[in-house]
Design a protein around this motif. Structure first.
Motif, PDB file in Angstrom:
ATOM      1  N   ASP A 141       0.830  -1.212   0.000  1.00 10.21           N
ATOM      2  CA  ASP A 141       0.000   0.000   0.000  1.00 10.21           C
ATOM      3  C   ASP A 141       0.861   1.258   0.000  1.00 10.21           C
ATOM      4  OD1 ASP A 141      -2.223  -1.632   0.026  1.00 10.21           O
ATOM      5  OD2 ASP A 141      -2.665  -1.316   2.158  1.00 10.21           O
ATOM      6  N   ALA A 142       1.931   1.255   0.786  1.00  8.01           N
ATOM      7  CA  ALA A 142       2.822   2.418   0.838  1.00  8.01           C
ATOM      8  C   ALA A 142       3.508   2.636  -0.512  1.00  8.01           C
ATOM      9  CB  ALA A 142       3.856   2.247   1.946  1.00  8.01           C
ATOM     10  N   LEU A 143       3.972   1.570  -1.143  1.00  5.51           N
ATOM     11  CA  LEU A 143       4.642   1.711  -2.432  1.00  5.51           C
ATOM     12  C   LEU A 143       3.680   2.189  -3.515  1.00  5.51           C
ATOM     13  CD1 LEU A 143       6.960  -1.443  -2.452  1.00  5.51           C
ATOM     14  CD2 LEU A 143       7.605   0.937  -2.027  1.00  5.51           C
TER      15      LEU A 143
ATOM     16  N   GLY B  53       3.285   5.731  -3.461  1.00  3.84           N
ATOM     17  CA  GLY B  53       4.492   6.480  -3.791  1.00  3.84           C
ATOM     18  C   GLY B  53       5.393   6.749  -2.603  1.00  3.84           C
ATOM     19  N   ASP B  54       5.119   6.137  -1.463  1.00  7.44           N
ATOM     20  CA  ASP B  54       5.924   6.340  -0.261  1.00  7.44           C
ATOM     21  C   ASP B  54       7.078   5.342  -0.200  1.00  7.44           C
ATOM     22  OD1 ASP B  54       4.135   8.307   0.567  1.00  7.44           O
ATOM     23  OD2 ASP B  54       2.919   6.869   1.688  1.00  7.44           O
ATOM     24  N   LYS B  55       8.091   5.688   0.581  1.00 10.81           N
ATOM     25  CA  LYS B  55       9.182   4.767   0.888  1.00 10.81           C
ATOM     26  C   LYS B  55       8.847   4.065   2.194  1.00 10.81           C
ATOM     27  CE  LYS B  55      13.062   7.278  -1.113  1.00 10.81           C
ATOM     28  NZ  LYS B  55      14.376   7.892  -0.828  1.00 10.81           N
ATOM     29  N   VAL B  56       9.329   2.847   2.343  1.00  7.35           N
ATOM     30  CA  VAL B  56       9.185   2.117   3.597  1.00  7.35           C
ATOM     31  C   VAL B  56      10.591   1.853   4.113  1.00  7.35           C
ATOM     32  CG1 VAL B  56       8.344   0.031   4.714  1.00  7.35           C
ATOM     33  CG2 VAL B  56       7.043   1.040   2.828  1.00  7.35           C
ATOM     34  N   SER B  57      10.937   2.493   5.215  1.00  8.57           N
ATOM     35  CA  SER B  57      12.269   2.379   5.783  1.00  8.57           C
ATOM     36  C   SER B  57      12.233   1.515   7.036  1.00  8.57           C
ATOM     37  CB  SER B  57      12.802   3.773   6.131  1.00  8.57           C
ATOM     38  OG  SER B  57      14.070   3.672   6.720  1.00  8.57           O
ATOM     39  N   LEU B  58      13.002   0.438   7.015  1.00  7.56           N
ATOM     40  CA  LEU B  58      13.129  -0.449   8.166  1.00  7.56           C
ATOM     41  C   LEU B  58      14.593  -0.381   8.612  1.00  7.56           C
ATOM     42  CD1 LEU B  58      11.136  -3.467   6.697  1.00  7.56           C
ATOM     43  CD2 LEU B  58      10.305  -1.723   8.267  1.00  7.56           C
TER      44      LEU B  58
ATOM     45  N   GLY C  49      16.584  -2.239   5.633  1.00  8.66           N
ATOM     46  CA  GLY C  49      16.667  -1.615   4.325  1.00  8.66           C
ATOM     47  C   GLY C  49      15.480  -0.730   4.016  1.00  8.66           C
ATOM     48  N   ILE C  50      15.431  -0.289   2.757  1.00  7.61           N
ATOM     49  CA  ILE C  50      14.399   0.623   2.295  1.00  7.61           C
ATOM     50  C   ILE C  50      13.728   0.028   1.061  1.00  7.61           C
ATOM     51  CG2 ILE C  50      13.929   2.915   1.341  1.00  7.61           C
ATOM     52  CD1 ILE C  50      16.423   3.897   2.869  1.00  7.61           C
ATOM     53  N   PHE C  51      12.399  -0.031   1.090  1.00  7.43           N
ATOM     54  CA  PHE C  51      11.612  -0.381  -0.080  1.00  7.43           C
ATOM     55  C   PHE C  51      11.167   0.931  -0.703  1.00  7.43           C
ATOM     56  CE2 PHE C  51      11.122  -3.996   2.759  1.00  7.43           C
ATOM     57  CZ  PHE C  51      11.274  -5.081   1.908  1.00  7.43           C
ATOM     58  N   GLU C  52      11.300   1.062  -2.017  1.00  8.87           N
ATOM     59  CA  GLU C  52      10.882   2.279  -2.697  1.00  8.87           C
ATOM     60  C   GLU C  52      10.489   1.952  -4.135  1.00  8.87           C
ATOM     61  OE1 GLU C  52      14.265   4.890  -2.610  1.00  8.87           O
ATOM     62  OE2 GLU C  52      15.510   3.499  -3.720  1.00  8.87           O
ATOM     63  N   THR C  53       9.889   2.926  -4.803  1.00  9.03           N
ATOM     64  CA  THR C  53       9.574   2.747  -6.213  1.00  9.03           C
ATOM     65  C   THR C  53      10.587   3.511  -7.044  1.00  9.03           C
ATOM     66  OG1 THR C  53       8.037   4.608  -6.178  1.00  9.03           O
ATOM     67  CG2 THR C  53       7.106   2.414  -5.822  1.00  9.03           C
ATOM     68  N   ARG C  54      10.822   3.001  -8.220  1.00  8.31           N
ATOM     69  CA  ARG C  54      11.728   3.667  -9.160  1.00  8.31           C
ATOM     70  C   ARG C  54      11.048   3.738 -10.518  1.00  8.31           C
ATOM     71  NH1 ARG C  54      17.157   0.591  -7.276  1.00  8.31           N
ATOM     72  NH2 ARG C  54      17.339   1.637  -5.266  1.00  8.31           N
ATOM     73  N   GLU C  55      11.210   4.884 -11.147  1.00  5.28           N
ATOM     74  CA  GLU C  55      10.626   5.101 -12.470  1.00  5.28           C
ATOM     75  C   GLU C  55      11.614   4.653 -13.541  1.00  5.28           C
ATOM     76  OE1 GLU C  55       7.521   6.234 -12.875  1.00  5.28           O
ATOM     77  OE2 GLU C  55       7.320   6.378 -10.694  1.00  5.28           O
TER      78      GLU C  55
ATOM     79  N   THR D 290       6.861   1.819 -13.618  1.00  4.88           N
ATOM     80  CA  THR D 290       7.280   2.001 -12.235  1.00  4.88           C
ATOM     81  C   THR D 290       7.532   0.615 -11.660  1.00  4.88           C
ATOM     82  OG1 THR D 290       5.869   3.952 -12.034  1.00  4.88           O
ATOM     83  CG2 THR D 290       6.593   2.913  -9.988  1.00  4.88           C
ATOM     84  N   SER D 291       8.648   0.454 -10.952  1.00  8.45           N
ATOM     85  CA  SER D 291       8.945  -0.843 -10.361  1.00  8.45           C
ATOM     86  C   SER D 291       9.339  -0.672  -8.898  1.00  8.45           C
ATOM     87  CB  SER D 291      10.063  -1.551 -11.127  1.00  8.45           C
ATOM     88  OG  SER D 291      11.258  -0.819 -11.018  1.00  8.45           O
ATOM     89  N   ALA D 292       9.194  -1.749  -8.148  1.00  6.99           N
ATOM     90  CA  ALA D 292       9.583  -1.744  -6.744  1.00  6.99           C
ATOM     91  C   ALA D 292      11.079  -2.052  -6.654  1.00  6.99           C
ATOM     92  CB  ALA D 292       8.791  -2.781  -5.970  1.00  6.99           C
ATOM     93  N   ALA D 293      11.737  -1.428  -5.686  1.00  5.23           N
ATOM     94  CA  ALA D 293      13.165  -1.657  -5.494  1.00  5.23           C
ATOM     95  C   ALA D 293      13.451  -1.778  -4.003  1.00  5.23           C
ATOM     96  CB  ALA D 293      13.968  -0.504  -6.089  1.00  5.23           C
ATOM     97  N   PHE D 294      14.511  -2.471  -3.683  1.00  2.71           N
ATOM     98  CA  PHE D 294      14.939  -2.640  -2.294  1.00  2.71           C
ATOM     99  C   PHE D 294      16.395  -2.241  -2.186  1.00  2.71           C
ATOM    100  CE2 PHE D 294      16.940  -5.267   1.018  1.00  2.71           C
ATOM    101  CZ  PHE D 294      16.233  -4.803   2.116  1.00  2.71           C
ATOM    102  N   LYS D 295      16.687  -1.413  -1.207  1.00  6.22           N
ATOM    103  CA  LYS D 295      18.066  -0.998  -0.938  1.00  6.22           C
ATOM    104  C   LYS D 295      18.417  -1.507   0.456  1.00  6.22           C
ATOM    105  CE  LYS D 295      20.946   3.094  -0.489  1.00  6.22           C
ATOM    106  NZ  LYS D 295      20.957   4.566  -0.480  1.00  6.22           N
ATOM    107  N   PRO D 296      19.348  -2.463   0.566  1.00  3.17           N
ATOM    108  CA  PRO D 296      19.670  -3.017   1.884  1.00  3.17           C
ATOM    109  C   PRO D 296      20.313  -1.983   2.798  1.00  3.17           C
ATOM    110  CG  PRO D 296      21.162  -3.878   0.213  1.00  3.17           C
ATOM    111  CD  PRO D 296      20.136  -3.058  -0.502  1.00  3.17           C
ATOM    112  N   GLY D 297      20.018  -2.114   4.086  1.00  2.00           N
ATOM    113  CA  GLY D 297      20.593  -1.230   5.087  1.00  2.00           C
ATOM    114  C   GLY D 297      21.992  -1.671   5.478  1.00  2.00           C
ATOM    115  N   ALA D 298      22.678  -0.826   6.223  1.00  2.00           N
ATOM    116  CA  ALA D 298      24.063  -1.075   6.609  1.00  2.00           C
ATOM    117  C   ALA D 298      24.214  -2.360   7.422  1.00  2.00           C
ATOM    118  CB  ALA D 298      24.613   0.113   7.388  1.00  2.00           C
TER     119      ALA D 298
END
Length: 92
Positions: free
Chosen positions: A34-36, A39-44, A48-54, A75-83
């Motif tokens: 729902d957040a994606l 258009g929102d980011k989901v930061s855990l 990591g961070i779930f976000e959309t990319r155009e 538009t696709s979903a993307a995941f950026k791993p956290g430190a």
């Protein structure tokens, strides 16, 4: 790991039934989706961070025929791993 394995692991770790773990997984995935969609980011933090990319429209090529074709913007979903996740993966 598939969904059943994840459900069983969550149930065991949280000390709840498999059905409750399944509902919790559905709730988390639904909230992230729902957040994606909104258009929102989901930061855990630490995970990591779930976000959309155009993706821009572009011209591609059919590998079988070599024919050019237009690929629409999307538009696709993307995941950026956290430190912390990166650190744990580097140790394995």
């Amino acid at each position: 790991m598939n969904r059943t394995d994840l459900k069983n692991k969550v149930a065991e770790s949280a000390g709840v039934s498999a059905a409750e773990a399944d509902r919790a997984i559905d709730a988390v995935l639904g909230a992230i989706t729902d957040a994606l969609v909104a258009g929102d980011k989901v930061s855990l933090p630490g995970f990591g961070i779930f976000e959309t990319r155009e993706r821009a429209a572009r011209t591609g090529r059919n590998p079988q025929t070599g024919e050019s074709l237009d690929i629409a913007a999307s538009t696709s979903a993307a995941f950026k791993p956290g430190a912390e996740l990166k650190r744990k993966l580097a140790k394995s």
